[in-house]
Design a protein around this motif. Sequence first.
Motif, PDB file in Angstrom:
ATOM      1  N   GLY A  41     -25.663  23.823  43.357  1.00 41.85           N
ATOM      2  CA  GLY A  41     -24.796  24.681  43.823  1.00 41.85           C
ATOM      3  C   GLY A  41     -24.479  25.751  42.540  1.00 41.85           C
ATOM      4  N   VAL A  42     -24.702  27.114  42.722  1.00 42.59           N
ATOM      5  CA  VAL A  42     -24.538  28.025  41.802  1.00 42.59           C
ATOM      6  C   VAL A  42     -23.030  28.790  41.726  1.00 42.59           C
ATOM      7  CG1 VAL A  42     -25.691  30.212  40.924  1.00 42.59           C
ATOM      8  CG2 VAL A  42     -27.074  28.265  41.743  1.00 42.59           C
ATOM      9  N   GLY A  43     -22.557  28.602  40.764  1.00 42.81           N
ATOM     10  CA  GLY A  43     -21.123  29.464  40.752  1.00 42.81           C
ATOM     11  C   GLY A  43     -21.367  30.922  40.654  1.00 42.81           C
ATOM     12  N   SER A  44     -20.300  31.803  40.206  1.00 47.14           N
ATOM     13  CA  SER A  44     -20.673  33.169  39.913  1.00 47.14           C
ATOM     14  C   SER A  44     -19.842  33.540  38.678  1.00 47.14           C
ATOM     15  CB  SER A  44     -19.731  33.884  41.111  1.00 47.14           C
ATOM     16  OG  SER A  44     -20.315  33.426  42.143  1.00 47.14           O
ATOM     17  N   GLY A  45     -20.148  34.730  38.193  1.00 48.73           N
ATOM     18  CA  GLY A  45     -19.813  35.121  36.929  1.00 48.73           C
ATOM     19  C   GLY A  45     -20.954  35.244  35.859  1.00 48.73           C
ATOM     20  N   SER A  46     -20.679  35.837  34.688  1.00 51.21           N
ATOM     21  CA  SER A  46     -21.703  35.809  33.728  1.00 51.21           C
ATOM     22  C   SER A  46     -22.201  34.608  33.349  1.00 51.21           C
ATOM     23  CB  SER A  46     -21.403  36.840  32.442  1.00 51.21           C
ATOM     24  OG  SER A  46     -20.354  36.271  32.012  1.00 51.21           O
ATOM     25  N   THR A  47     -21.240  33.429  33.160  1.00 53.23           N
ATOM     26  CA  THR A  47     -21.880  32.332  32.438  1.00 53.23           C
ATOM     27  C   THR A  47     -22.718  31.600  33.618  1.00 53.23           C
ATOM     28  OG1 THR A  47     -19.657  32.101  31.438  1.00 53.23           O
ATOM     29  CG2 THR A  47     -21.169  30.094  31.513  1.00 53.23           C
ATOM     30  N   SER A  48     -22.405  31.443  34.832  1.00 54.91           N
ATOM     31  CA  SER A  48     -23.175  31.113  36.043  1.00 54.91           C
ATOM     32  C   SER A  48     -24.480  31.887  36.098  1.00 54.91           C
ATOM     33  CB  SER A  48     -22.692  31.346  37.286  1.00 54.91           C
ATOM     34  OG  SER A  48     -21.246  30.526  37.425  1.00 54.91           O
ATOM     35  N   PHE A  49     -24.497  33.019  36.056  1.00 56.13           N
ATOM     36  CA  PHE A  49     -25.895  33.987  35.760  1.00 56.13           C
ATOM     37  C   PHE A  49     -26.673  33.433  34.878  1.00 56.13           C
ATOM     38  CE2 PHE A  49     -28.060  37.475  33.908  1.00 56.13           C
ATOM     39  CZ  PHE A  49     -28.859  37.910  34.962  1.00 56.13           C
ATOM     40  N   LEU A  50     -26.002  33.319  33.395  1.00 56.21           N
ATOM     41  CA  LEU A  50     -26.866  32.859  32.317  1.00 56.21           C
ATOM     42  C   LEU A  50     -27.466  31.478  32.548  1.00 56.21           C
ATOM     43  CD1 LEU A  50     -25.069  34.363  29.411  1.00 56.21           C
ATOM     44  CD2 LEU A  50     -27.109  35.254  30.072  1.00 56.21           C
ATOM     45  N   THR A  71     -23.064  31.166  45.339  1.00 61.83           N
ATOM     46  CA  THR A  71     -21.384  31.363  45.855  1.00 61.83           C
ATOM     47  C   THR A  71     -20.924  32.763  45.996  1.00 61.83           C
ATOM     48  OG1 THR A  71     -20.846  31.063  43.724  1.00 61.83           O
ATOM     49  CG2 THR A  71     -20.586  29.025  44.949  1.00 61.83           C
ATOM     50  N   SER A  72     -21.960  33.771  45.899  1.00 63.75           N
ATOM     51  CA  SER A  72     -21.713  35.209  46.010  1.00 63.75           C
ATOM     52  C   SER A  72     -22.669  35.861  46.306  1.00 63.75           C
ATOM     53  CB  SER A  72     -20.836  35.632  44.745  1.00 63.75           C
ATOM     54  OG  SER A  72     -21.648  35.469  43.612  1.00 63.75           O
ATOM     55  N   ILE A  73     -22.708  37.095  46.592  1.00 57.67           N
ATOM     56  CA  ILE A  73     -23.829  38.267  47.027  1.00 57.67           C
ATOM     57  C   ILE A  73     -24.236  38.442  45.500  1.00 57.67           C
ATOM     58  CG2 ILE A  73     -24.422  40.412  47.870  1.00 57.67           C
ATOM     59  CD1 ILE A  73     -22.307  40.495  49.737  1.00 57.67           C
ATOM     60  N   GLU A  74     -23.413  38.569  44.466  1.00 62.60           N
ATOM     61  CA  GLU A  74     -24.112  38.698  43.307  1.00 62.60           C
ATOM     62  C   GLU A  74     -25.004  37.633  42.927  1.00 62.60           C
ATOM     63  OE1 GLU A  74     -20.822  37.549  40.467  1.00 62.60           O
ATOM     64  OE2 GLU A  74     -22.423  36.962  39.124  1.00 62.60           O
ATOM     65  N   MET A  75     -24.769  36.359  43.019  1.00 63.33           N
ATOM     66  CA  MET A  75     -25.836  35.244  42.672  1.00 63.33           C
ATOM     67  C   MET A  75     -26.971  35.225  43.662  1.00 63.33           C
ATOM     68  SD  MET A  75     -24.559  34.814  40.139  1.00 63.33           S
ATOM     69  CE  MET A  75     -25.667  33.339  39.640  1.00 63.33           C
ATOM     70  N   GLU A  76     -26.530  35.715  45.089  1.00 65.25           N
ATOM     71  CA  GLU A  76     -27.678  35.674  45.912  1.00 65.25           C
ATOM     72  C   GLU A  76     -28.754  36.600  45.351  1.00 65.25           C
ATOM     73  OE1 GLU A  76     -26.131  36.768  49.628  1.00 65.25           O
ATOM     74  OE2 GLU A  76     -24.911  34.970  50.023  1.00 65.25           O
ATOM     75  N   LEU A  77     -28.149  37.856  44.848  1.00 65.26           N
ATOM     76  CA  LEU A  77     -29.365  38.751  44.403  1.00 65.26           C
ATOM     77  C   LEU A  77     -29.915  38.179  43.232  1.00 65.26           C
ATOM     78  CD1 LEU A  77     -27.260  42.233  44.667  1.00 65.26           C
ATOM     79  CD2 LEU A  77     -29.395  41.404  46.042  1.00 65.26           C
ATOM     80  N   PHE A  98     -22.806  24.071  39.229  1.00 65.13           N
ATOM     81  CA  PHE A  98     -22.227  24.515  38.086  1.00 65.13           C
ATOM     82  C   PHE A  98     -21.495  25.682  38.084  1.00 65.13           C
ATOM     83  CE2 PHE A  98     -26.590  26.144  38.219  1.00 65.13           C
ATOM     84  CZ  PHE A  98     -25.922  27.753  37.925  1.00 65.13           C
ATOM     85  N   ASP A  99     -20.264  26.065  37.384  1.00 66.77           N
ATOM     86  CA  ASP A  99     -19.627  27.034  37.557  1.00 66.77           C
ATOM     87  C   ASP A  99     -18.984  27.492  36.005  1.00 66.77           C
ATOM     88  OD1 ASP A  99     -18.362  29.412  38.793  1.00 66.77           O
ATOM     89  OD2 ASP A  99     -17.637  28.527  40.311  1.00 66.77           O
ATOM     90  N   GLY A 100     -18.329  28.647  36.113  1.00 66.82           N
ATOM     91  CA  GLY A 100     -17.684  29.203  35.084  1.00 66.82           C
ATOM     92  C   GLY A 100     -16.284  29.160  35.173  1.00 66.82           C
ATOM     93  N   ALA A 101     -15.453  29.445  34.311  1.00 62.91           N
ATOM     94  CA  ALA A 101     -13.950  29.419  34.571  1.00 62.91           C
ATOM     95  C   ALA A 101     -13.242  30.716  33.828  1.00 62.91           C
ATOM     96  CB  ALA A 101     -13.404  28.273  34.286  1.00 62.91           C
ATOM     97  N   ASP A 102     -12.059  31.246  34.275  1.00 58.02           N
ATOM     98  CA  ASP A 102     -11.402  32.102  33.284  1.00 58.02           C
ATOM     99  C   ASP A 102     -10.537  31.347  32.352  1.00 58.02           C
ATOM    100  OD1 ASP A 102     -12.439  34.305  34.855  1.00 58.02           O
ATOM    101  OD2 ASP A 102     -11.180  33.856  36.481  1.00 58.02           O
ATOM    102  N   GLU A 103      -9.922  30.457  32.782  1.00 57.35           N
ATOM    103  CA  GLU A 103      -9.033  29.817  31.932  1.00 57.35           C
ATOM    104  C   GLU A 103      -9.050  28.082  32.258  1.00 57.35           C
ATOM    105  OE1 GLU A 103      -4.841  30.920  32.329  1.00 57.35           O
ATOM    106  OE2 GLU A 103      -5.316  32.830  31.510  1.00 57.35           O
ATOM    107  N   ILE A 104      -9.006  27.338  31.314  1.00 58.77           N
ATOM    108  CA  ILE A 104      -8.909  26.125  31.487  1.00 58.77           C
ATOM    109  C   ILE A 104      -7.840  25.248  30.715  1.00 58.77           C
ATOM    110  CG2 ILE A 104     -10.829  25.583  30.044  1.00 58.77           C
ATOM    111  CD1 ILE A 104     -11.253  23.121  32.158  1.00 58.77           C
ATOM    112  N   ASP A 105      -6.871  24.399  31.281  1.00 61.01           N
ATOM    113  CA  ASP A 105      -6.001  23.935  30.056  1.00 61.01           C
ATOM    114  C   ASP A 105      -6.244  22.382  29.638  1.00 61.01           C
ATOM    115  OD1 ASP A 105      -5.132  22.252  32.016  1.00 61.01           O
ATOM    116  OD2 ASP A 105      -3.190  23.230  32.451  1.00 61.01           O
ATOM    117  N   SER A 106      -5.587  21.807  29.141  1.00 63.87           N
ATOM    118  CA  SER A 106      -6.047  20.499  28.577  1.00 63.87           C
ATOM    119  C   SER A 106      -5.938  19.248  29.464  1.00 63.87           C
ATOM    120  CB  SER A 106      -4.973  20.078  27.445  1.00 63.87           C
ATOM    121  OG  SER A 106      -3.771  19.985  27.761  1.00 63.87           O
ATOM    122  N   ASN A 107      -5.444  19.768  30.908  1.00 68.52           N
ATOM    123  CA  ASN A 107      -5.493  18.640  31.949  1.00 68.52           C
ATOM    124  C   ASN A 107      -6.537  19.234  32.889  1.00 68.52           C
ATOM    125  OD1 ASN A 107      -3.340  17.074  31.173  1.00 68.52           O
ATOM    126  ND2 ASN A 107      -2.151  18.517  31.620  1.00 68.52           N
TER     127      ASN A 107
END
Length: 236
Positions: A41-50, A71-77, A98-107
């Motif tokens: 499974g391929v998430g989206s965003g620049s980290t997922s792209f790399l 998970t997106s047209i961007e990643m389909e391309l 795998f996927d990226g995140a914008d923010e993650i907290d200690s939990n």
Amino acid sequence: MKWTNTLANDPVWGREITHQHQKEQVALKLAQRLKNGDVVGVGSGSTSFLTLRALAQRRDKEGIEFRAIPTSIEMELACSALSVPTTLLRVERPDWSFDGADEIDSNKRMIKGRGGALLREKLMMQASKKVYIVIDESKHVTRLGQNFPVPIEIQPEAIHIVETSLKQFDTITKVVLRRAVAKDGPVITENANLILDVTFSQIDNEMEHKLKSIVGVVETGLFIGYPITLVESDKL
Ligand code: 5RP
């Protein structure tokens, strides 16, 4: 026969990638867990792209074959540009994702959806036996919501109903309709919906479900309580 056109055949991100070196290092690390025949499974965003690019590099060098569920047209391309065969979530279950995140907290509570792909990203997370979240150090926060608003995908007809409901939350300080940059009007998601970017002063563990209970809310960018495994520069 393969297409010889160039527009969809160029595996580049197209914008500047923040913290690119760190993201590349962690992507290479995660790529080590790829096994022959995996459905990923391929998430989206620049980290997922790399990360996708790192998997394709392993395939090219070591002959490890895999298929992707984007998970997106961007990643389909990106999958087509890298000649990664794809399948669908409604056809196959990912062995891992795998996927990226914008923010993650200690939990391990996350905000995702800067790229607008939150619905398919959450479906992937729900469906995957193992989920890796690939992050650079900029993603850690002490308070969820400190750097990013929470995206809420809504059915367009529901915009007034949702706005009225959001006004009842005393921890919401701002609600903005996400506007397109290279097109007039709002961002339209892959699912033909709109996105509201909602700023919170505080986010409790029930907020994801409270927001989802509003009629017309399709999905939120709050990812709370998922059994994710973090992939960072010093751990895997
Ligand atoms: C897209 C996402 C991304 O995973 C998140 O925005 C992180 O992006 P990047 O890897 O470019 O920093 O949720 O909808």
